[in-house]
Design a protein around this motif. Structure first.
Motif, PDB file in Angstrom:
ATOM      1  N   LEU A 113       0.792  -1.225   0.000  1.00 21.95           N
ATOM      2  CA  LEU A 113       0.000   0.000   0.000  1.00 21.95           C
ATOM      3  C   LEU A 113       0.826   1.278   0.000  1.00 21.95           C
ATOM      4  CD1 LEU A 113      -2.858  -1.158   2.379  1.00 21.95           C
ATOM      5  CD2 LEU A 113      -2.925  -0.935  -0.108  1.00 21.95           C
ATOM      6  N   ARG A 114       2.130   1.173   0.211  1.00 22.67           N
ATOM      7  CA  ARG A 114       2.988   2.356   0.072  1.00 22.67           C
ATOM      8  C   ARG A 114       3.326   2.616  -1.389  1.00 22.67           C
ATOM      9  NH1 ARG A 114       7.487   0.573   4.233  1.00 22.67           N
ATOM     10  NH2 ARG A 114       6.997  -1.343   3.136  1.00 22.67           N
ATOM     11  N   ASP A 115       3.019   1.655  -2.241  1.00 23.75           N
ATOM     12  CA  ASP A 115       3.277   1.772  -3.672  1.00 23.75           C
ATOM     13  C   ASP A 115       2.031   2.362  -4.338  1.00 23.75           C
ATOM     14  OD1 ASP A 115       3.678   1.376  -6.420  1.00 23.75           O
ATOM     15  OD2 ASP A 115       4.890  -0.407  -6.071  1.00 23.75           O
ATOM     16  N   VAL A 116       2.184   3.482  -5.018  1.00 19.58           N
ATOM     17  CA  VAL A 116       1.053   4.159  -5.653  1.00 19.58           C
ATOM     18  C   VAL A 116       0.352   3.240  -6.650  1.00 19.58           C
ATOM     19  CG1 VAL A 116       0.349   6.118  -7.088  1.00 19.58           C
ATOM     20  CG2 VAL A 116       2.088   6.427  -5.320  1.00 19.58           C
ATOM     21  N   LYS A 117       1.107   2.390  -7.327  1.00 18.15           N
ATOM     22  CA  LYS A 117       0.502   1.485  -8.317  1.00 18.15           C
ATOM     23  C   LYS A 117      -0.511   0.546  -7.661  1.00 18.15           C
ATOM     24  CE  LYS A 117       4.419  -0.113  -9.676  1.00 18.15           C
ATOM     25  NZ  LYS A 117       5.467  -0.926 -10.334  1.00 18.15           N
ATOM     26  N   ASP A 118      -0.172   0.061  -6.482  1.00 19.24           N
ATOM     27  CA  ASP A 118      -1.089  -0.859  -5.807  1.00 19.24           C
ATOM     28  C   ASP A 118      -2.304  -0.123  -5.255  1.00 19.24           C
ATOM     29  OD1 ASP A 118       0.605  -2.864  -6.450  1.00 19.24           O
ATOM     30  OD2 ASP A 118       0.961  -3.566  -4.419  1.00 19.24           O
ATOM     31  N   THR A 119      -2.100   1.109  -4.794  1.00 21.86           N
ATOM     32  CA  THR A 119      -3.248   1.898  -4.337  1.00 21.86           C
ATOM     33  C   THR A 119      -4.189   2.161  -5.503  1.00 21.86           C
ATOM     34  OG1 THR A 119      -1.831   2.983  -2.702  1.00 21.86           O
ATOM     35  CG2 THR A 119      -3.953   3.999  -3.134  1.00 21.86           C
ATOM     36  N   LYS A 120      -3.628   2.453  -6.673  1.00 19.66           N
ATOM     37  CA  LYS A 120      -4.444   2.648  -7.878  1.00 19.66           C
ATOM     38  C   LYS A 120      -5.229   1.380  -8.203  1.00 19.66           C
ATOM     39  CE  LYS A 120      -1.740   6.199 -10.288  1.00 19.66           C
ATOM     40  NZ  LYS A 120      -0.898   6.499 -11.475  1.00 19.66           N
ATOM     41  N   LYS A 121      -4.593   0.225  -7.997  1.00 15.70           N
ATOM     42  CA  LYS A 121      -5.255  -1.054  -8.280  1.00 15.70           C
ATOM     43  C   LYS A 121      -6.484  -1.231  -7.385  1.00 15.70           C
ATOM     44  CE  LYS A 121      -3.138  -4.847  -6.960  1.00 15.70           C
ATOM     45  NZ  LYS A 121      -2.158  -5.959  -6.935  1.00 15.70           N
ATOM     46  N   VAL A 122      -6.344  -0.915  -6.109  1.00 20.19           N
ATOM     47  CA  VAL A 122      -7.475  -1.030  -5.179  1.00 20.19           C
ATOM     48  C   VAL A 122      -8.555  -0.008  -5.530  1.00 20.19           C
ATOM     49  CG1 VAL A 122      -8.189  -0.900  -2.764  1.00 20.19           C
ATOM     50  CG2 VAL A 122      -5.964  -1.880  -3.348  1.00 20.19           C
ATOM     51  N   TYR A 123      -8.122   1.208  -5.851  1.00 18.05           N
ATOM     52  CA  TYR A 123      -9.065   2.270  -6.243  1.00 18.05           C
ATOM     53  C   TYR A 123      -9.887   1.839  -7.459  1.00 18.05           C
ATOM     54  CZ  TYR A 123     -10.751   6.598  -8.320  1.00 18.05           C
ATOM     55  OH  TYR A 123     -11.531   7.557  -8.891  1.00 18.05           O
ATOM     56  N   LYS A 124      -9.218   1.259  -8.456  1.00 19.49           N
ATOM     57  CA  LYS A 124      -9.904   0.815  -9.672  1.00 19.49           C
ATOM     58  C   LYS A 124     -10.908  -0.292  -9.347  1.00 19.49           C
ATOM     59  CE  LYS A 124      -9.089  -0.628 -14.457  1.00 19.49           C
ATOM     60  NZ  LYS A 124     -10.166  -1.642 -14.442  1.00 19.49           N
ATOM     61  N   MET A 125     -10.555  -1.188  -8.415  1.00 28.47           N
ATOM     62  CA  MET A 125     -11.481  -2.244  -8.013  1.00 28.47           C
ATOM     63  C   MET A 125     -12.772  -1.634  -7.462  1.00 28.47           C
ATOM     64  SD  MET A 125      -9.033  -4.987  -6.027  1.00 28.47           S
ATOM     65  CE  MET A 125     -10.466  -5.838  -5.382  1.00 28.47           C
ATOM     66  N   LEU A 126     -12.619  -0.652  -6.579  1.00 26.37           N
ATOM     67  CA  LEU A 126     -13.792  -0.012  -5.971  1.00 26.37           C
ATOM     68  C   LEU A 126     -14.618   0.736  -7.019  1.00 26.37           C
ATOM     69  CD1 LEU A 126     -12.209   1.390  -2.683  1.00 26.37           C
ATOM     70  CD2 LEU A 126     -13.519  -0.711  -2.978  1.00 26.37           C
ATOM     71  N   ALA A 127     -13.914   1.450  -7.920  1.00 23.51           N
ATOM     72  CA  ALA A 127     -14.619   2.209  -8.962  1.00 23.51           C
ATOM     73  C   ALA A 127     -15.384   1.278  -9.896  1.00 23.51           C
ATOM     74  CB  ALA A 127     -13.621   3.052  -9.746  1.00 23.51           C
ATOM     75  N   ASP A 128     -14.780   0.160 -10.265  1.00 26.15           N
ATOM     76  CA  ASP A 128     -15.442  -0.802 -11.152  1.00 26.15           C
ATOM     77  C   ASP A 128     -16.675  -1.412 -10.490  1.00 26.15           C
ATOM     78  OD1 ASP A 128     -13.588  -0.316 -13.089  1.00 26.15           O
ATOM     79  OD2 ASP A 128     -12.379  -2.118 -12.707  1.00 26.15           O
ATOM     80  N   ILE A 129     -16.580  -1.708  -9.187  1.00 24.42           N
ATOM     81  CA  ILE A 129     -17.742  -2.239  -8.475  1.00 24.42           C
ATOM     82  C   ILE A 129     -18.859  -1.202  -8.479  1.00 24.42           C
ATOM     83  CG2 ILE A 129     -18.616  -2.935  -6.204  1.00 24.42           C
ATOM     84  CD1 ILE A 129     -15.811  -4.117  -5.643  1.00 24.42           C
TER      85      ILE A 129
END
Length: 405
Positions: A113-129
């Motif tokens: 979660l300190r990696d911006v790429k992984d935070t973006k991945k979680v954000y995209k999951m929530l947005a897609d849902i």
């Protein structure tokens, strides 16, 4: 030469650390879940089993069942395994396969979660849902997990991703557990669809258990700074850490990088700390090496080193375990990793069930409190059968005492 016989250290009795704010949130959770659409549970990749809170899992199970009964459109339980850079990649796929089979109602995602790429991945999951349910006015996300696991870091990262322009931190973060002591207000993390998240206090187990299993559970959580600093002596944590790093890579454990050149793996704590103090120039008056300072340095070094797994140079055939929760006997070394993990998970579940059935997850103080509550309830029931209202009875007694005075 690789170590073969690695003795398990003797560990201290685990402390009880369950502050009032944790107890308060535990009581709040049942009323909060009915308004929740998505639960993001954060665990530590190194402790994917130990960082499970059993009481939390029971609440989430009840939540899923009620959501199904009421035909609510969204009911997602997503487990984020944080600090994925700290476990060797060869175990990730077998672990995911095992979890998907054992827990079909949960989704598992490895993240750093300190990696911006992984935070973006979680954000995209929530947005897609959210995009799948355009008629909902808003989507509520609850972020839960044990202390110091990365929940507040996740919330701040999601807010930065979803809200355009400079955004201040939604919640404070820090290296000490227990920094978040109250349920946060709803924090907006995406504009479209409108998605709000709650940060929550870490939910520690009220009691870590009796005997060797409880002691090891406490040591693991203390090593990842999930328990309040100062409840463990640094030498105890250093001894357990030395043991685990030897298990994960018996040939070239990662601690060799901080010892003098040419050092070999060792299971002797005093020998290890002496070599470390010598390398770091940690000397006290009289020319003796400062072993306590070396122990503190060792634990801090392990907690802070980034991007290197604890068995980075070892492959699956060289290690006796994966992370701190999966460990197999020497004679099983080299077997199929998925099979080894399934055996470890089965042993873990069997042991936890036995502990719960025999009362091993309840402290002596909790047992005494429960007995007193049961006696009090039995007394009230007896008075009720006799037609006596205990409230009126106590009120009358109080008035009589007042008249005497």
């Amino acid at each position: 030469m690789a170590l073969r016989n690695i003795p398990v250290p003797s560990l201290p009795v685990p402390p009880t650390w369950f502050p009032g704010h944790m107890n308060k949130f535990t009581r709040q959770l049942p009323s909060l879940l009915p308004r929740t659409h998505i639960v993001l549970e954060v665990r530590d990749s190194r402790l994917p089993l130990t960082s499970i809170n059993r009481s939390l899992q029971e609440e989430l199970r009840n939540w899923r069942e009620k959501q199904r009964v009421h035909n609510n459109p969204i009911c997602r339980h997503i487990v984020l395994l944080n600090k994925s850079d700290r476990v060797p990649s060869w175990g990730v796929s077998p672990f995911l396969s095992l979890m998907e089979e054992k827990y079909p109602d949960q989704e598992f995602v490895f993240t750093c979660l300190r990696d911006v790429k992984d935070t973006k991945k979680v954000y995209k999951m929530l947005a897609d849902i959210g995009k799948g349910y355009p008629r909902l006015e808003a989507i509520n996300v609850l972020i839960v997990g044990m202390p110091n696991i990365g929940k507040s870091t996740l919330l701040n990262g999601l807010r930065n991703q979803g809200i355009k322009g400079p955004t201040p931190k939604a919640v404070r973060t820090g290296p000490q557990p227990g920094l978040t002591q109250a349920l946060s207000n709803r924090v907006k993390i995406t504009e479209s669809p409108p998605t709000y998240a709650f940060d929550t206090p870490g939910m520690m187990l009220p009691f870590l258990g009796h005997g060797p299993s409880g002691a090891e559970r406490g040591a693991k959580l203390a090593l990842i700074a999930g328990i309040k600093e100062g409840l463990y002596q640094s030498e105890s944590l250093a001894e357990y850490l030395l043991y685990k790093l030897n298990v994960l890579n018996p040939s070239t454990p990662t601690y060799l990088s901080i010892l003098p050149a040419g050092s070999s793996p060792t299971t002797n704590l005093d020998e290890f700390l002496t070599l470390l103090a010598k390398r770091m120039g940690m000397i006290v008056s009289g020319g003796h090496y400062d072993l306590q300072r070396a122990a503190t340095f060792f634990v801090d070094w392990w907690r802070k080193k980034d991007g290197v797994s604890d068995s980075a140079d070892a492959d699956a055939d060289a290690a006796f375990g994966w992370g701190f929760d999966f460990q197999w006997p020497v004679e099983r070394q080299g077997a199929d990793i998925r099979t080894l993990m399934e055996e470890c998970h089965r042993n873990f579940e069997d042991h936890v069930e036995t502990e719960e059935r025999e009362g091993g997850m309840i402290s002596d103080a909790q047992k005494e409190k429960k007995i007193k509550e049961e006696r009090g309830q039995a007394r009230l029931e007896k008075l009720a059968r006799q037609g006596i209202n205990p409230r009126k009875s106590s009120s009358t007694s109080s008035k009589r005492g007042s008249k005497r005075r």
